[in-house]
Design an enzyme around this catalytic site. Structure first.
Site, short mmCIF file in Angstrom:
data_model
loop_
_atom_site.label_atom_id
_atom_site.label_comp_id
_atom_site.label_asym_id
_atom_site.label_seq_id
_atom_site.Cartn_x
_atom_site.Cartn_y
_atom_site.Cartn_z
N HIS A 218 -6.10 2.36 0.77
CA HIS A 218 -5.45 3.55 1.31
C HIS A 218 -6.27 4.24 2.40
CE1 HIS A 218 -3.06 2.80 -2.15
NE2 HIS A 218 -3.79 3.46 -3.02
N ASP B 70 0.89 -1.16 0.00
CA ASP B 70 0.00 0.00 0.00
C ASP B 70 0.93 1.21 0.00
OD1 ASP B 70 -1.62 2.20 0.73
OD2 ASP B 70 -3.13 0.78 1.41
N HIS B 71 1.09 1.82 -1.16
CA HIS B 71 2.13 2.85 -1.25
C HIS B 71 1.82 4.06 -0.37
CE1 HIS B 71 -0.50 4.68 -4.33
NE2 HIS B 71 0.17 5.80 -4.12
N1 LIG Z 1 0.09 2.33 -12.79
C1 LIG Z 1 -0.09 2.78 -11.56
O1 LIG Z 1 0.06 3.98 -11.26
C2 LIG Z 1 -0.48 1.84 -10.48
C3 LIG Z 1 -0.61 0.49 -10.71
N2 LIG Z 1 -0.93 -0.36 -9.67
C4 LIG Z 1 -1.05 -1.79 -9.91
O2 LIG Z 1 0.15 -2.27 -10.51
C5 LIG Z 1 -0.11 -3.30 -11.44
C6 LIG Z 1 0.44 -2.92 -12.80
O3 LIG Z 1 -0.17 -1.71 -13.23
P1 LIG Z 1 0.22 -1.02 -14.62
O4 LIG Z 1 1.69 -0.99 -14.81
O5 LIG Z 1 -0.53 0.25 -14.63
O6 LIG Z 1 -0.42 -2.01 -15.65
P2 LIG Z 1 -0.28 -2.06 -17.23
O7 LIG Z 1 -1.65 -2.08 -17.80
O8 LIG Z 1 0.67 -1.04 -17.75
O9 LIG Z 1 0.32 -3.55 -17.45
C7 LIG Z 1 1.64 -3.92 -17.05
C8 LIG Z 1 2.17 -4.97 -17.98
O10 LIG Z 1 1.44 -6.16 -17.82
C9 LIG Z 1 1.29 -6.82 -19.07
N3 LIG Z 1 -0.15 -6.96 -19.34
C10 LIG Z 1 -1.04 -6.00 -19.63
N4 LIG Z 1 -2.28 -6.50 -19.77
C11 LIG Z 1 -2.16 -7.81 -19.60
C12 LIG Z 1 -3.08 -8.88 -19.60
N5 LIG Z 1 -4.37 -8.69 -19.85
N6 LIG Z 1 -2.61 -10.11 -19.34
C13 LIG Z 1 -1.31 -10.32 -19.08
N7 LIG Z 1 -0.39 -9.33 -19.06
C14 LIG Z 1 -0.81 -8.11 -19.30
C15 LIG Z 1 1.95 -5.95 -20.11
O11 LIG Z 1 3.28 -6.43 -20.30
P3 LIG Z 1 3.68 -7.46 -21.44
O12 LIG Z 1 2.63 -7.44 -22.50
O13 LIG Z 1 5.02 -7.01 -21.91
O14 LIG Z 1 3.76 -8.76 -20.73
C16 LIG Z 1 2.03 -4.60 -19.46
O15 LIG Z 1 3.11 -3.85 -19.88
C17 LIG Z 1 -1.63 -3.48 -11.43
O16 LIG Z 1 -1.94 -4.50 -10.53
C18 LIG Z 1 -2.15 -2.16 -10.91
O17 LIG Z 1 -3.38 -2.28 -10.26
C19 LIG Z 1 -1.10 0.11 -8.41
C20 LIG Z 1 -0.98 1.44 -8.11
C21 LIG Z 1 -0.68 2.42 -9.11
O1 LIG Z 2 -3.62 3.25 -5.71
C1 LIG Z 2 -4.03 4.23 -6.29
O2 LIG Z 2 -3.58 5.42 -5.93
C2 LIG Z 2 -3.61 6.51 -6.83
C3 LIG Z 2 -3.36 7.75 -5.99
O3 LIG Z 2 -2.08 7.68 -5.45
P1 LIG Z 2 -1.30 9.02 -5.06
O4 LIG Z 2 -0.05 8.53 -4.43
O5 LIG Z 2 -1.08 9.77 -6.34
O6 LIG Z 2 -2.19 9.77 -4.13
C4 LIG Z 2 -4.92 6.60 -7.57
O7 LIG Z 2 -4.82 7.57 -8.59
C5 LIG Z 2 -5.21 5.26 -8.20
O8 LIG Z 2 -6.49 5.31 -8.82
C6 LIG Z 2 -5.19 4.17 -7.18
O9 LIG Z 2 -5.25 2.91 -7.84
#
Ligand SMILES: NC(=O)C1=CN([C@@H]2O[C@H](COP(=O)(O)OP(=O)(O)OC[C@H]3O[C@@H](n4cnc5c(N)ncnc54)[C@H](OP(=O)(O)O)[C@@H]3O)[C@@H](O)[C@H]2O)C=CC1
Ligand SMILES: O=C1O[C@H](COP(=O)(O)O)[C@@H](O)[C@H](O)[C@H]1O
Length: 510
Positions: free
Chosen positions: A264, A201-202
């Site tokens: 959060h 939980d960041h």
């Molecule tokens: N982005 C953010 O700010 C935050 C993200 N998270 C969590 O972190 C995790 C990753 O998020 P995020 O980086 O945004 O995700 P992305 O949608 O960017 O996906 C990450 C990678 O996963 C692979 N991927 C995407 N879709 C699929 C699929 N359907 N099946 C299998 N592989 C897939 C792809 O890599 P490839 O095709 O190369 O394998 C992709 O680059 C999630 O669980 C999200 O909830 C939590 C907090 C904040």
């Molecule tokens: O985990 C999450 O947090 C962000 C908000 O994080 P913050 O550090 O920028 O306050 C939120 O935008 C996102 O929807 C949620 O998945």
């Protein structure tokens, strides 16, 4: 007449003892293996955090950062992509990059495939760089592939701790309800023991969030008034001005209650409300949080009507720029009823907090990015200044600012200088960055550091996850099964729907 000084009092740091707060350099060699290396989280948060730790000489010299994904990237393409993520950052150093780049590797892998070749490649890198079998597996992938990855690691022996340690880091969401959270956990525990699982939980890694416990329990002056006798309400606000961005596919099936409240907001609540643990140690701290989650007063169906307001943003304007309605965002259903805003009044049924409302409010596309906790104290029981003062005496409040400024301010009343008895509200204000010796760690730097240290204090324990789902499940079902509980539309750039005004007054002054 002498000029009246501005009604603001600044508190200066009394000591430089915090110099020792710089993280100690890590000695233990490690392979940091990131699944989802081509994705958003890796690019925006994980790699910049790792680079900053490396440039700050916190990461060990014997290190590999190994990107894993389905995409057919080469080591060179991975390096180039990661370089682009950090090249413009303040912490960028060309020398640090040159040293780190050869330690970056990329491995192509189907998440549901055979993990034997991955295990083999990791062995080779381990032998080449002398990593002693220590591995941190970070899942920066959609939750749908958490279980296949855990299964693959388990089947190929990578979860075992025979030679070095193996840790498994998962991002929220930990399931989408109680049943799926339990089943996810059971699957992870088929291969990993609890001490190996890090549920992130960041928010817990944000400086001022960590400061809540220090403020409460390293001082004597706050705790005696931190209860139902003196506190009128506690208001926890996590406002965002951004929309759903590229995550609409995920967000539209989750909504704000699952995205922000289950995790959060519940952490912020428990840090404000918990009893002092006997020791600042992972399980003692988490035991006390768990007691708070157990004490949450259940939401009966009537309370879904009276104590919860849901909203969804309509088109509007933020910082002078037009912003589209949620339902017109790419990836969102045109008739979506997913809430992007929620305001909830909840109660904690224990001696300390009986009768004190906790207001939790979070939403997207609000007027500003602001996360803060306001401890609103009661009014003085009786005014001896009646007839002397023309205005009411405002109650004290203690505001813990988490974002964008990390700060603490106490609002209280003084006499305005002059012949008459006039009130002057003032603030004692502590800016977290004032007098800080070194750079404050960004949340993901702290998260990664603690994973490498094996310290779970700032991570969720499964009992807490399940208790929070147990609290939210009936609310979610109540909303999703009640056609009358559709979200109120609010204009993007406002402070949420009008129906929520009573939940966190006064909006306009925030
Ligand atoms: N982005 C953010 O700010 C935050 C993200 N998270 C969590 O972190 C995790 C990753 O998020 P995020 O980086 O945004 O995700 P992305 O949608 O960017 O996906 C990450 C990678 O996963 C692979 N991927 C995407 N879709 C699929 C699929 N359907 N099946 C299998 N592989 C897939 C792809 O890599 P490839 O095709 O190369 O394998 C992709 O680059 C999630 O669980 C999200 O909830 C939590 C907090 C904040
Ligand atoms: O985990 C999450 O947090 C962000 C908000 O994080 P913050 O550090 O920028 O306050 C939120 O935008 C996102 O929807 C949620 O998945």
């Amino acid at each position: 007449m002498p000029e009246i000084p501005p009604p603001q009092t600044e508190i200066r740091s009394a000591t430089t003892a915090h110099m020792s707060c710089r993280p100690d350099p890590l000695q233990e060699p490690v392979a940091i293996v990131i699944f989802g290396a081509t994705g958003d989280l890796t690019s925006r948060k994980l790699f910049p955090a790792l680079f900053s730790l490396f440039a700050g000489e916190v990461l060990p010299q014997r290190l590999a950062i190994i990107g894993v994904g389905r995409s057919s990237w080469s080591d060179a393409a991975f390096r180039e992509h990661m370089h682009n993520q950090v090249a413009g950052n303040a912490s960028y150093s060309a020398a640090a990059w040159e040293t780190l780049a050869p330690r970056l590797r990329y491995i192509q892998q189907e998440y549901t495939g055979d993990y034997a070749p991955l295990a083999q490649r990791l062995e080779e890198i381990d032998a080449e760089l002398g990593l002693e079998g220590n591995r941190l597996f970070y899942l920066a992938v959609p939750p749908t592939v958490y279980i296949p990855i855990a299964d693959g690691l388990g089947a190929s022996g990578l979860a075992a701790e025979d030679h070095g340690w193996s840790r498994f880091v998962v991002e929220k969401p930990f399931g989408r309800d109680l049943a799926s959270a339990e089943s996810l956990d059971a699957s992870l525990h088929t291969h990993f023991a609890e001490h190996q699982i890090f549920r992130i939980d960041h928010y817990l890694a944000k400086e001022t969030v960590q400061n809540i416990l220090m403020l409460r329990f390293a001082n004597t002056i706050f705790e005696p008034v931190w209860n139902r006798r003196y506190v009128d309400s506690v208001q926890i606000l996590a406002a965002e001005s951004i929309g759903v961005g590229h995550r609409a596919g995920y967000y539209d099936s989750f909504g704000v209650l699952r995205d922000m409240f289950q995790n959060h907001m519940m952490q912020l609540l428990s840090l404000c409300a918990m009893e002092p643990p006997s020791h600042f140690e992972a399980d003692r701290v988490r035991d006390e949080k768990t007691k708070i989650y157990r004490s949450l007063r259940p939401f009966h169906p009537q309370r879904v009507q009276s104590d919860l307001v849901l909203g969804q943003y309509a088109a509007g304007e933020i910082d002078g720029a037009a912003v589209p309605a949620y339902r017109t965002e790419r990836g969102v259903a045109k008739d979506s009823q997913t809430p992007t805003f929620a305001a909830m009044r909840l109660y904690i049924d224990n001696w300390r907090w009986q009768g004190v409302p906790f207001y939790l409010v979070s939403g997207k596309r609000l007027a500003a990015k602001r996360t803060e906790i306001r401890i609103q104290f009661k009014h003085v029981p009786y005014s001896l200044f009646r007839g002397v003062l023309s205005e009411d005496i405002a109650a004290n409040s203690l505001v813990l600012g988490i974002q964008p400024r990390e700060e603490v301010s106490l609002e209280f009343q003084t006499k305005s200088p002059g012949a008459k008895m006039c009130l002057r509200p003032v603030q004692m204000h502590f800016d977290y960055h004032h007098g800080t010796a070194g750079p404050v760690l960004e949340a993901y730097e702290k998260v990664l550091l603690d994973c490498l240290l094996g310290d779970q204090t700032l991570f969720w324990r499964q009992d807490g996850v399940e208790l929070c789902w147990g609290f939210l499940d009936p609310i979610l079902q109540g909303c999703e099964n009640d056609p009358g509980k559709q979200p109120h539309l609010y204009t993007a750039g406002s402070w949420g729907p009008e129906a929520a005004e009573g939940f966190l007054p006064p909006w306009e002054k925030r």
